[in-house]
Design a protein around this motif. Structure first.
Motif, PDB file in Angstrom:
ATOM      1  N   TYR A 106       0.854  -0.846   0.053  1.00  0.00           N
ATOM      2  CA  TYR A 106       0.075  -0.087  -0.628  1.00  0.00           C
ATOM      3  C   TYR A 106       0.848   1.303  -0.046  1.00  0.00           C
ATOM      4  N   LYS A 121      -0.344   4.341  -0.582  1.00  0.00           N
ATOM      5  CA  LYS A 121      -1.402   6.071   0.266  1.00  0.00           C
ATOM      6  C   LYS A 121      -2.703   5.042   0.739  1.00  0.00           C
ATOM      7  N   GLY A 144     -10.770   0.229   0.889  1.00  0.00           N
ATOM      8  CA  GLY A 144      -9.728   0.253   1.754  1.00  0.00           C
ATOM      9  C   GLY A 144     -10.766  -0.040   3.343  1.00  0.00           C
ATOM     10  N   LYS A 145     -12.401   0.249   3.626  1.00  0.00           N
ATOM     11  CA  LYS A 145     -12.185   0.513   4.694  1.00  0.00           C
ATOM     12  C   LYS A 145     -11.937  -0.773   5.812  1.00  0.00           C
TER      13      LYS A 145
HETATM   14  P1  AMP Z   1     -11.965  -3.222   1.653  1.00  0.00           P
HETATM   15  O1  AMP Z   1     -12.861  -2.511   1.290  1.00  0.00           O
HETATM   16  O2  AMP Z   1     -11.552  -3.757   3.173  1.00  0.00           O
HETATM   17  O3  AMP Z   1     -12.511  -4.792   1.732  1.00  0.00           O
HETATM   18  O4  AMP Z   1     -10.544  -3.658   0.899  1.00  0.00           O
HETATM   19  C1  AMP Z   1     -10.622  -3.739  -0.147  1.00  0.00           C
HETATM   20  C2  AMP Z   1      -9.321  -4.048  -0.723  1.00  0.00           C
HETATM   21  O5  AMP Z   1      -7.831  -3.650  -0.430  1.00  0.00           O
HETATM   22  C3  AMP Z   1      -8.125  -5.161   0.215  1.00  0.00           C
HETATM   23  O6  AMP Z   1      -7.608  -7.137  -0.838  1.00  0.00           O
HETATM   24  C4  AMP Z   1      -7.551  -5.018   1.017  1.00  0.00           C
HETATM   25  O7  AMP Z   1      -6.397  -5.149   1.124  1.00  0.00           O
HETATM   26  C5  AMP Z   1      -6.308  -3.635  -0.516  1.00  0.00           C
HETATM   27  N1  AMP Z   1      -6.778  -2.195   0.608  1.00  0.00           N
HETATM   28  C6  AMP Z   1      -6.431  -1.554   1.577  1.00  0.00           C
HETATM   29  N2  AMP Z   1      -6.391  -0.471   2.084  1.00  0.00           N
HETATM   30  C7  AMP Z   1      -5.695   0.129   0.737  1.00  0.00           C
HETATM   31  C8  AMP Z   1      -4.762   0.944   0.518  1.00  0.00           C
HETATM   32  N3  AMP Z   1      -4.160   1.576   1.136  1.00  0.00           N
HETATM   33  N4  AMP Z   1      -3.719   0.550  -0.625  1.00  0.00           N
HETATM   34  C9  AMP Z   1      -4.136  -0.205  -1.211  1.00  0.00           C
HETATM   35  N5  AMP Z   1      -4.773  -1.573  -1.705  1.00  0.00           N
HETATM   36  C10 AMP Z   1      -5.596  -1.578  -0.666  1.00  0.00           C
END
Ligand code: AMP
Length: 417
Positions: free
Chosen positions: A25, A27, A54-55
């Protein structure tokens, strides 16, 4: 105040920042930028964001930051989720983010014996990730000390309401300390969730990421179902042998597949082609983007993170070699075509295991993506057994996520507890 643009700006500690770098990650996402500061400040927060934004890390990071390290034996943070699968998934994610700390994370869910979970709690826990039923069961048996819980997170609150968890939640609110920080995350905010929020959060800060899902009309979207990786590669080769593919950005989910596609195109002399991802230096990336902009490059292969925020216009095509798991990325990716051009074409390659994600993306952009047939000229390969099993496993996981009663067509080996 300046908008925080990096994880360091958000005030996270080096242990977490190192773990984030390890996860690739670069940002914080919008929901992370908006939720982390008020959570760190100790406020009650309602976060409205869909999966894929990324919630999860938006609450895990500040919760882990505030827990800091293992201390005593009683849990200090409780994360409640509607299903076993989510509990397992979020606990694994928390462990990944807490890898450079000694924070102990324990997941509790029903459908399995109590023994192992009791033992884990006995060994000491800092963060508990649980489904409401099992949480209460262990509490009533006197196996779960709750007096030190200072943070409560309700994730997927809308689904918890849909599944009728309200009575269980009320009982939990009664037994855990009144003085605590409350966080509620939900993909949608229907009246039932609003009522829940009123009941359990005082003066909450509400943060929201509105699906910025406007896909410009001038972008032509095409979706192809492709059986496997090898056929995807053949299809890309087929496309790049067609006229009009003059300035192409290919997106992949992982660095490994970016490298794989890049090497293949090099070998087939379909370039000039270059590859960028987070293992490449900033200079290399800027350089490659510059070359693409100036028209010295035909194809650039990239992972999402690397391409975000970089402005390359006048692309003839965007090819999604993989369907993005952060669904917002679909909008970002295809927004790169059709910018300066009158029209642009965004081509997405999906497998059977991606149908689930496609549905979510379509809900986000509020339109369906036209499905096209694979052209005759594309060599279709057999799917290797291992790839097939992996896809089936993913489909099972998705079904379980949607329906906790689902037992799975693909039986995992029974884990020993
Ligand atoms: P979520 O919305 O929490 O289900 O996250 C969705 C995906 O985004 C997951 O595969 C995480 O690993 C990825 N993710 C979360 N935060 C970041 C970030 N800041 N940068 C890149 N990927 C991310």
């Amino acid at each position: 105040m300046k908008e925080p643009t990096s994880f360091t700006d958000l005030g996270l500690n080096p242990q977490l920042i190192r773990a984030l770098a390890g996860a690739g990650y670069e940002k914080p996402t919008e929901i992370q930028r908006k939720s982390i500061p008020p959570i760190l400040a100790g406020q009650a927060v309602i976060g409205i964001a869909q999966t894929g934004t990324g919630k999860t890390a938006a609450y895990l990071l500040p919760v882990l930051f505030r827990i800091k390290y293992a201390d005593g034996s009683e849990p200090r943070a409780l994360i409640l989720l509607p299903t076993k699968e989510l509990a397992v998934q979020v606990a694994a994610y928390a462990r990944k983010l807490a890898i450079y700390t000694d924070i102990r994370i324990v997941e509790l869910y029903g459908g399995v014996g109590l023994k192992r979970q009791v033992e884990q709690l006995g060994a000491g826990a800092d963060v508990v990730v649980a489904t409401p039923g099992r949480f209460m069961e262990l509490y009533l048996r006197g196996e779960l000390p709750v007096k030190q819980i200072k943070t409560l997170v309700l994730d997927e609150a809308d689904r918890m309401m849909d599944m009728g968890f309200m009575p269980q939640l009320r009982r939990i609110f009664e037994v855990i300390p009144q003085k605590r920080q409350n966080l509620l995350f939900s993909a949608t905010f229907p009246p039932r969730v609003e009522k829940l929020a009123e009941e359990f959060l005082e003066f909450p800060v509400r943060v929201e990421v509105t699906p910025q899902a406007t896909v410009a009309d001038r972008i032509e979207q095409q979706l192809y179902y492709v059986p496997n990786l090898k056929t995807k590669i053949n299809f890309v080769e087929y496309l790049l042998r067609q006229p009009g593919f003059t300035r192409v950005l290919i997106f992949t989910r992982t660095r490994a597949s970016a490298n794989h596609v890049y090497r293949f195109l090099e070998r087939k002399k379909l370039g000039p082609v270059r590859v960028i991802h987070s293992n490449k230096s900033q200079n290399t990336r800027i350089n490659a983007m510059q070359q693409l902009k100036e028209g010295n490059l035909r194809v650039l292969v990239s992972t999402d993170v690397s391409a975000r925020g970089i402005d390359v216009s006048r692309l003839s095509h965007v090819i999604n070699f993989d369907v993005p798991l952060m669904y917002d990325d679909y909008v970002h990716r295809i927004g790169r075509t059709g910018r300066a051009l009158e029209t642009g074409v965004a081509i997405t390659l999906a497998t059977e295991a991606d149908r689930y994600h496609i549905k979510k993306i379509e809900a986000l952009i509020r339109q369906s993506i036209p499905v096209c047939n694979l052209p005759e000229g594309v060599q279709v390969e057999e799917t290797p057994q291992q790839e097939l099993q992996q896809m089936r496993r993913e489909i099972d996981e998705q079904k379980k996520k949607e329906n906790p009663e689902y037992r799975g067509a693909f039986h995992e080996k029974k884990r020993k507890y």
